[in-house]
Design an enzyme around this catalytic site. Structure first.
Site, mmCIF file in Angstrom:
data_model
loop_
_atom_site.group_PDB
_atom_site.id
_atom_site.type_symbol
_atom_site.label_atom_id
_atom_site.label_comp_id
_atom_site.label_asym_id
_atom_site.label_seq_id
_atom_site.Cartn_x
_atom_site.Cartn_y
_atom_site.Cartn_z
ATOM 1 N N LYS A 72 62.482 6.372 33.008
ATOM 2 C CA LYS A 72 61.887 7.465 33.789
ATOM 3 C C LYS A 72 61.957 7.246 35.307
ATOM 4 O O LYS A 72 62.038 8.204 36.065
ATOM 5 C CB LYS A 72 60.431 7.694 33.368
ATOM 6 C CG LYS A 72 60.309 8.380 32.014
ATOM 7 C CD LYS A 72 58.855 8.717 31.709
ATOM 8 C CE LYS A 72 58.742 9.363 30.341
ATOM 9 N NZ LYS A 72 57.386 9.857 30.060
ATOM 10 N N ASP A 108 55.711 15.917 32.301
ATOM 11 C CA ASP A 108 54.528 15.280 31.693
ATOM 12 C C ASP A 108 53.296 15.746 32.466
ATOM 13 O O ASP A 108 52.272 16.079 31.873
ATOM 14 C CB ASP A 108 54.602 13.747 31.785
ATOM 15 C CG ASP A 108 55.646 13.153 30.853
ATOM 16 O OD1 ASP A 108 55.876 13.725 29.777
ATOM 17 O OD2 ASP A 108 56.219 12.101 31.205
#
Ligand code: ATR
Length: 291
Positions: A72, A108
């Site tokens: 990420k 997210d």
């Protein structure tokens, strides 16, 4: 699953491992329901191959990807553009094809915000407590800063990690919005009505009877608790919040909306409440929750 034709666009999940992901089930269900010509597959990327993977995805005309552990942050240098919140957080979970490469987003966090909105929470107006100072807590700290929350107490067992996050977030937004505290000092919190974000790993299955704070006095100050954990479906933290009259939610809606936000970015489609509920149900079935 939809019929794959010459017009199908491909998306996928870059990560390692990717075998246990729910994303293909979620994204392919969305594609089918919304009649979008999109197929979503796991894309296992070996260590040291991330740059090749991103360039290869572009060369192969992939519409977009999700990115998961451990890439990420590592993916950021290989992006053409990056959304400002994702840049501040320093973590990206969604790549969207743009001119010459991919633009990175952090759905997210936009997904968590959207999940809270569907539960009637307007983050900007809340007094917030973050429990934990790992990767998830850090991202939630940036989300709070970005949404303009005035005061956020970030409590962690290792105070140095809470201090490091507070310093970073306060610097990024140019105001002292995050206040670091040692976990055991929760008794020193001003008596207010708080929204609490449970971002530690405490309570995760199989350790389902554990909770980071068990004192009733703490839960009396909590009007709503979000646990980012969703296994078990109802954590000990959630039970304690509810036992003291608060509302409590698990991490499944965040998971649902991070997927929905990514799908909308790729396709331009708008997903309504009914479809969101349907996807949440699909996810529950996938992980074996019957209720
Ligand atoms: P993630 O990336 O999912 O946020 P992480 O970075 O491993 O996960 O962070 C785990 C968090 O849970 C940390 O805040 C950790 O506290 P420390 O920083 O003090 O280690 C917290 N945590 C884990 N086990 C804990 C325990 N038994 N008591 C209190 N906090 C705990």
């Amino acid at each position: 699953m939809q019929k794959i034709t010459g017009k199908t666009r491909t998306c996928g999940l870059i990560g390692n491992p990717v075998e246990h992901t729910l994303s293909p089930a979620i994204q392919n269900a969305l594609a089918e329901d919304l009649q979008q010509p999109l197929a979503y597959v796991p894309l296992l990327v070996e260590k040291g191959r991330l740059q090749q993977a991103v360039e290869g995805a572009y060369a192969l005309n992939l519409l977009g990807t999700n990115v998961t552990v451990p890439y990420k942050s590592e993916v950021i240098p290989y992006l053409k553009e990056i959304d400002s919140l994702a840049e501040k957080i320093g973590a990206v979970n969604t790549l969207v094809r743009c001119e010459g490469g991919y633009k990175g987003y952090n759905t997210d966090m936009t997904g968590l915000k959207r999940a809270m909105e569907t539960d009637g929470i307007e983050l900007a107006k809340e007094k917030v407590i973050i429990l934990g100072a790992g990767g998830a807590a850090r991202a939630v700290g940036f989300l709070c800063g970005d949404c303009g929350v005035e005061t956020v107490y970030i409590l962690n067992r290792s105070i140095e990690k809470a201090e490091a996050i507070a310093t970073e977030v306060n610097r990024a937004f140019g105001r002292e919005c995050l206040i670091p505290m040692q976990l055991a000092d929760y008794k020193k919190l001003p008596k207010e009505n708080y929204l609490v974000m449970q971002c530690t790993s405490v309570g995760l299955a199989p350790d389902t009877e554990s909770v980071v704070i068990s004192d009733d006095a703490f839960y009396e100050m909590v009007h709503t608790g979000y646990d980012l954990i969703y296994k078990p479906y109802e954590t000990k933290f959630m039970k304690l919040v509810k036992a003291h009259g608060g509302k409590a939610f698990n991490g499944l809606k965040m998971l649902t909306f991070q997927a929905i936000d990514a799908f909308e970015l790729w396709t331009g489609a708008k997903i309504d409440e009914a479809e969101s509920q349907k996807i949440l149900k699909t996810i529950k079935e996938e992980i074996g929750i019957n209720e």
